[in-house]
Design an enzyme around this catalytic site. Structure first.
Site, PDB file in Angstrom:
ATOM      1  N   HIS A 174       1.024  -1.703  -0.047  1.00  0.00           N
ATOM      2  CA  HIS A 174      -0.099   0.121   0.227  1.00  0.00           C
ATOM      3  C   HIS A 174       0.971   1.244  -0.279  1.00  0.00           C
ATOM      4  CE1 HIS A 174      -3.521  -1.318  -0.343  1.00  0.00           C
ATOM      5  NE2 HIS A 174      -3.382  -2.494   1.103  1.00  0.00           N
TER       6      HIS A 174
ATOM      7  N   ARG B 150       5.885  -6.825   3.471  1.00  0.00           N
ATOM      8  CA  ARG B 150       4.463  -6.777   3.053  1.00  0.00           C
ATOM      9  C   ARG B 150       5.112  -6.848   1.368  1.00  0.00           C
ATOM     10  NH1 ARG B 150      -1.477  -4.482   4.764  1.00  0.00           N
ATOM     11  NH2 ARG B 150      -0.511  -2.784   4.121  1.00  0.00           N
TER      12      ARG B 150
ATOM     13  N   ASP C  10      15.388 -11.405  -1.743  1.00  0.00           N
ATOM     14  CA  ASP C  10      16.624 -11.168  -2.927  1.00  0.00           C
ATOM     15  C   ASP C  10      17.388 -10.197  -2.188  1.00  0.00           C
ATOM     16  OD1 ASP C  10      17.328 -13.624  -3.927  1.00  0.00           O
ATOM     17  OD2 ASP C  10      17.178 -12.932  -6.176  1.00  0.00           O
TER      18      ASP C  10
ATOM     19  N   GLU D  24      -8.123 -11.996   5.276  1.00  0.00           N
ATOM     20  CA  GLU D  24      -8.672 -10.661   4.650  1.00  0.00           C
ATOM     21  C   GLU D  24      -9.503 -10.774   3.824  1.00  0.00           C
ATOM     22  OE1 GLU D  24      -6.002  -7.744   3.618  1.00  0.00           O
ATOM     23  OE2 GLU D  24      -5.152  -9.578   2.376  1.00  0.00           O
TER      24      GLU D  24
ATOM     25  N   ASP E 155      -9.564  -5.215   4.782  1.00  0.00           N
ATOM     26  CA  ASP E 155     -10.001  -5.719   4.000  1.00  0.00           C
ATOM     27  C   ASP E 155     -11.218  -6.349   3.728  1.00  0.00           C
ATOM     28  OD1 ASP E 155      -8.796  -4.212   1.181  1.00  0.00           O
ATOM     29  OD2 ASP E 155      -6.734  -5.430   2.309  1.00  0.00           O
TER      30      ASP E 155
HETATM   31  C1  3PY Z   1      -6.296  -4.426   6.286  1.00  0.00           C
HETATM   32  O1  3PY Z   1      -6.794  -4.362   7.612  1.00  0.00           O
HETATM   33  O2  3PY Z   1      -6.674  -5.425   4.893  1.00  0.00           O
HETATM   34  C2  3PY Z   1      -5.004  -5.306   6.783  1.00  0.00           C
HETATM   35  O3  3PY Z   1      -4.193  -5.619   4.966  1.00  0.00           O
HETATM   36  C3  3PY Z   1      -3.996  -4.911   7.044  1.00  0.00           C
HETATM   37  O4  3PY Z   1      -2.833  -3.953   7.853  1.00  0.00           O
HETATM   38 MG    MG Z   2      -4.926  -5.794   3.473  1.00  0.00          MG
END
Ligand code: 3PY
Ligand code: MG
Length: 248
Positions: free
Chosen positions: A47, A72, A86, A152, A178
Site C-alpha cells: 500500500h 509486505r 533477494d 482478509e 479488507d
Molecule cells: C487489512 O486490514 O486489510 C490489512 O491488510 C492490515 O494491514
Molecule cells: Mg489488507
C-alpha cells in the site's frame, strides 16, 4: 549482514511482539523506528509507494538494529516474493491468501528447492551478502525466514483450518480492513458482525496451532489484544506517527 531471525526466536521463547509499518519509504524514518525498539518493522510495498531500492535503503538503515525487518509484498506472486527475499528481508507478509492452495503457493515461492520454487542467485544478491554468506545462507534460510499470510476475506476465514495446516506457514495475520470490505462494511471498524467474524478467525487460528497477528485498532488496549491470543500487533506506522505528531 545475514543474521539469525530474532523475531522467530522471540516467538519460540513464547513472547509477544510489537511491529511498526514503514510506509514513508524513508531510511531516516526506518532508523528512528529501529531505535525505538520495535520487535519488527514492516516495509509496506502493498500500500505504500516504495520499490525495492527504497526498501534496500530502509534495510541498510535498520542493519545495526536488532529489529527484524519484514516486507509486505504487493501480492501473492512468486516474482515479487523472490525479489523481496533477494533484497534481504527477514520475512514476508503476503496479502490476500484465501485457500490452502494459495497458501502452499506462497510458501513455495519463499523456499529454495526442493521445498519450494524460489530461484537462486547466490553471488549477486544483497540477502546473501553478495555471495559472502552463501554457505550459511543456503543451509539456514528456509528455516530462518518468517512467513506470514494475511486472512482478509470471509472465504479465507472459512478456510483457516486448511490454510493453517500448510507446512511452512509461521503466522496468520487478520486484515480487518479488507475483511470489512469483503463483508460490505468497509470503514465500519466497530461493526458487531465484523467483530464476530474476527473472533471466529482468532479461534480458528489458535485451533490450527499457528501464531496470530493483526494491526492495532484505534482505542484497543495492546495487553488485552495479547490476552485475546494475538502474538504480533502491528500497532504503529511511520506515516500515522508523523500525522498524529504534526496534528498535535
Ligand atoms: C487489512 O486490514 O486489510 C490489512 O491488510 C492490515 O494491514
Ligand atoms: Mg489488507
Amino acid at each position: 549482514m545475514y543474521r539469525e531471525n530474532r523475531l522467530k526466536q522471540h516467538f519460540a521463547d513464547g513472547r509477544k511482539a510489537l511491529g511498526c509499518w514503514l510506509q514513508m519509504c524513508s531510511p531516516l524514518a526506518a532508523e528512528i523506528v529501529g531505535q525505538a525498539g520495535f520487535d519488527c518493522a514492516i516495509i509496506d510495498i502493498e500500500h505504500a509507494p516504495g520499490d525495492l531500492l527504497t526498501a534496500i535503503s530502509q534495510l541498510q538503515a535498520l542493519s545495526a538494529s536488532p529489529t527484524t525487518v519484514l516486507m509486505r509484498v504487493q501480492w501473492n506472486d512468486p516474482v515479487y516474493i523472490k525479489r523481496a527475499l533477494d533484497a534481504g528481508v527477514e520475512g514476508l507478509i503476503i496479502p490476500y491468501v484465501n485457500t490452502a492452495e494459495e497458501a502452499r503457493a506462497a510458501v513455495a515461492a519463499c523456499l529454495y528447492p526442493p521445498a519450494g520454487i524460489r530461484g537462486a542467485a547466490l553471488a549477486a544478491v544483497r540477502a546473501v551478502d553478495y555471495g559472502k554468506a552463501r554457505t550459511e545462507y543456503v543451509r539456514t534460510i528456509n528455516d530462518n525466514l518468517f512467513i506470514i499470510l494475511q486472512i482478509e476475506t470471509l472465504s479465507a476465514v472459512d478456510n483457516i483450518p486448511e490454510i493453517a495446516a500448510v507446512e511452512g506457514v509461521d503466522m496468520l495475520f487478520i486484515g480487518p480492513t479488507d475483511l470489512s470490505a469483503d463483508m460490505g462494511r468497509l470503514g465500519r471498524a466497530d461493526d458487531p458482525e465484523l467483530a464476530a467474524v474476527i473472533a471466529r478467525a482468532v479461534s480458528a487460528v489458535k485451533d490450527g496451532g499457528r501464531l496470530l497477528g493483526t494491526i492495532g485498532y484505534a482505542g484497543e488496549n495492546l495487553e488485552e489484544m495479547f490476552a485475546r491470543g494475538y502474538d504480533l500487533v502491528i500497532g504503529a506506522s511511520d506515516v500515522v506517527l508523523l500525522r498524529e505528531g504534526a496534528a498535535a
